[in-house]
Design a protein around this motif. Structure first.
Motif, PDB file in Angstrom:
ATOM      1  N   ALA A 170       0.839  -1.205   0.000  1.00  0.00           N
ATOM      2  CA  ALA A 170       0.000   0.000   0.000  1.00  0.00           C
ATOM      3  C   ALA A 170       0.871   1.252   0.000  1.00  0.00           C
ATOM      4  N   LYS A 171       1.946   1.226   0.766  1.00  0.00           N
ATOM      5  CA  LYS A 171       2.855   2.375   0.830  1.00  0.00           C
ATOM      6  C   LYS A 171       3.559   2.603  -0.498  1.00  0.00           C
ATOM      7  N   LEU A 172       3.933   1.505  -1.147  1.00  0.00           N
ATOM      8  CA  LEU A 172       4.620   1.624  -2.432  1.00  0.00           C
ATOM      9  C   LEU A 172       3.691   2.160  -3.519  1.00  0.00           C
ATOM     10  N   LEU A 173       2.447   1.701  -3.512  1.00  0.00           N
ATOM     11  CA  LEU A 173       1.505   2.055  -4.560  1.00  0.00           C
ATOM     12  C   LEU A 173       0.939   3.459  -4.432  1.00  0.00           C
ATOM     13  N   LYS A 174       0.880   3.977  -3.202  1.00  0.00           N
ATOM     14  CA  LYS A 174       0.123   5.214  -2.989  1.00  0.00           C
ATOM     15  C   LYS A 174       0.703   6.412  -3.733  1.00  0.00           C
ATOM     16  N   TYR A 175       1.978   6.372  -4.073  1.00  0.00           N
ATOM     17  CA  TYR A 175       2.585   7.509  -4.755  1.00  0.00           C
ATOM     18  C   TYR A 175       2.157   7.566  -6.225  1.00  0.00           C
ATOM     19  N   ARG A 176       2.057   6.402  -6.863  1.00  0.00           N
ATOM     20  CA  ARG A 176       1.638   6.386  -8.267  1.00  0.00           C
ATOM     21  C   ARG A 176       0.142   6.172  -8.412  1.00  0.00           C
ATOM     22  N   TYR A 177      -0.428   5.345  -7.513  1.00  0.00           N
ATOM     23  CA  TYR A 177      -1.855   5.022  -7.569  1.00  0.00           C
ATOM     24  C   TYR A 177      -2.472   5.238  -6.189  1.00  0.00           C
ATOM     25  N   PRO A 178      -2.705   6.486  -5.809  1.00  0.00           N
ATOM     26  CA  PRO A 178      -3.198   6.786  -4.455  1.00  0.00           C
ATOM     27  C   PRO A 178      -4.480   6.036  -4.082  1.00  0.00           C
ATOM     28  N   ALA A 179      -5.354   5.804  -5.059  1.00  0.00           N
ATOM     29  CA  ALA A 179      -6.643   5.171  -4.763  1.00  0.00           C
ATOM     30  C   ALA A 179      -6.491   3.708  -4.355  1.00  0.00           C
ATOM     31  N   LEU A 180      -5.355   3.097  -4.669  1.00  0.00           N
ATOM     32  CA  LEU A 180      -5.167   1.683  -4.348  1.00  0.00           C
ATOM     33  C   LEU A 180      -4.719   1.448  -2.910  1.00  0.00           C
ATOM     34  N   GLU A 181      -4.231   2.491  -2.252  1.00  0.00           N
ATOM     35  CA  GLU A 181      -3.761   2.313  -0.871  1.00  0.00           C
ATOM     36  C   GLU A 181      -4.888   1.803   0.024  1.00  0.00           C
ATOM     37  N   GLU A 182      -6.044   2.449  -0.051  1.00  0.00           N
ATOM     38  CA  GLU A 182      -7.175   2.057   0.794  1.00  0.00           C
ATOM     39  C   GLU A 182      -7.652   0.647   0.459  1.00  0.00           C
ATOM     40  N   ALA A 183      -7.619   0.296  -0.835  1.00  0.00           N
ATOM     41  CA  ALA A 183      -8.055  -1.037  -1.248  1.00  0.00           C
ATOM     42  C   ALA A 183      -7.180  -2.115  -0.619  1.00  0.00           C
ATOM     43  N   PHE A 184      -5.884  -1.887  -0.598  1.00  0.00           N
ATOM     44  CA  PHE A 184      -4.978  -2.860  -0.003  1.00  0.00           C
ATOM     45  C   PHE A 184      -5.176  -2.970   1.505  1.00  0.00           C
TER      46      PHE A 184
END
Length: 278
Positions: free
Chosen positions: A199-213
């Protein structure tokens, strides 16, 4: 209308493949099929009526470095060899029956997660290409796959946002459901450190995926509770493995054992399933 709903789970999906092969043997067809990740990937061989195809190619190629390896991660940015798994295997090594597949007249939906919005999107699997771009997207678990582009939009594994897409089937008019899970009864998903890290890695490029993870485990546990309720009131038949399966099983004998377990459990449920389809 009775719908078939399929959970993912990488090689745990051999259980689902075994169940669907029992359906094939007994002439059981569903007018509506929906799934995510390995669930929908295995369903295409059910729709093409190719008994044992999933077991065949996994036993042959699971341990082939072209299928899964760190080499692929370096070469393609994916642990899975995308072109090998979704092009070479179906189009050369274990040929897929596209003609039979095209004759299916029902609904076949693959769930994917939008990298941009983090929301669930359902794509018509019957419109997929011969290099299976929609299946690639539905199976694209971050960390193992890159985001998959379809019509200029990026997608990840549908199981990230909706692990068991039964609610979509209900919204689409399915009064009864046959649900194939790939975890045993009593399984409770927990928040893993790997989810937090991803989630931490993805949030910079895909912020919306952090919550999903970070909420994936909660969504899954709520879905299981609701599915058990549907089962209790007679609106769902649920097939589950008898024990915990490995997502990345390597042993060929174990693969066949999991596939056979799916066949056996589906056979036990046949009378109920046939009644659902009347």
């Amino acid at each position: 209308m009775t719908g078939l709903v399929l959970e993912g789970g990488t090689l745990r999906g051999l259980f689902s493949a075994g169940a669907m092969d029992t359906f094939l043997e007994n002439g059981i067809e569903f007018p509506y099929i929906i799934g995510v990740s390995a669930g929908i990937a295995n369903a295409v061989s059910y729709v093409s009526k190719q008994f044992g195809r999933t077991l065949e190619y996994l036993q042959k190629y699971r341990n082939d470095p072209r299928y899964m390896s760190m080499r692929n991660l370096v070469k393609e940015g994916a642990y899975f060899g995308l072109d090998f798994a979704f092009d070479t295997i179906p189009n050369e090594l274990v040929p897929f029956d596209y003609d039979q597949f095209s004759q299916y007249s029902g609904t076949l939906l693959a769930g994917v997660t939008s990298a941009e919005t983090g929301k669930m999107v359902y794509l018509n699997e019957l419109t997929d290409t011969k290099t299976w771009e929609i299946l690639r997207a539905s199976c694209a678990l971050p960390g193992y796959f890159p985001a998959i582009k379809i019509d200029g939009k990026e997608y990840y594994d549908g199981g990230l946002r909706c692990p068991i897409p039964y609610a979509k089937a209900v919204r689409d008019g399915c009064e009864k459901l046959v649900i194939i899970l790939t975890n045993p009864e009593g399984y409770v998903r927990k928040l893993k450190l790997s989810y937090v890290a991803m989630a931490k890695l993805l949030k910079y490029r895909y912020p919306a995926l952090e919550e999903a993870f970070l909420t994936r485990y909660k969504v899954y546990n709520r879905q299981i509770e609701h599915i058990e309720h549907l089962e209790a009131i007679g609106k769902a038949i649920v097939l589950r493995p008898a024990y915990t399966l490995k997502s990345f099983e390597k042993d060929e004998d174990k693969m066949r054992e999991v596939w056979q377990m799916g066949r056996d459990i589906a056979r036990e449920k046949l009378p109920q399933i046939q009644e659902f389809l009347l």
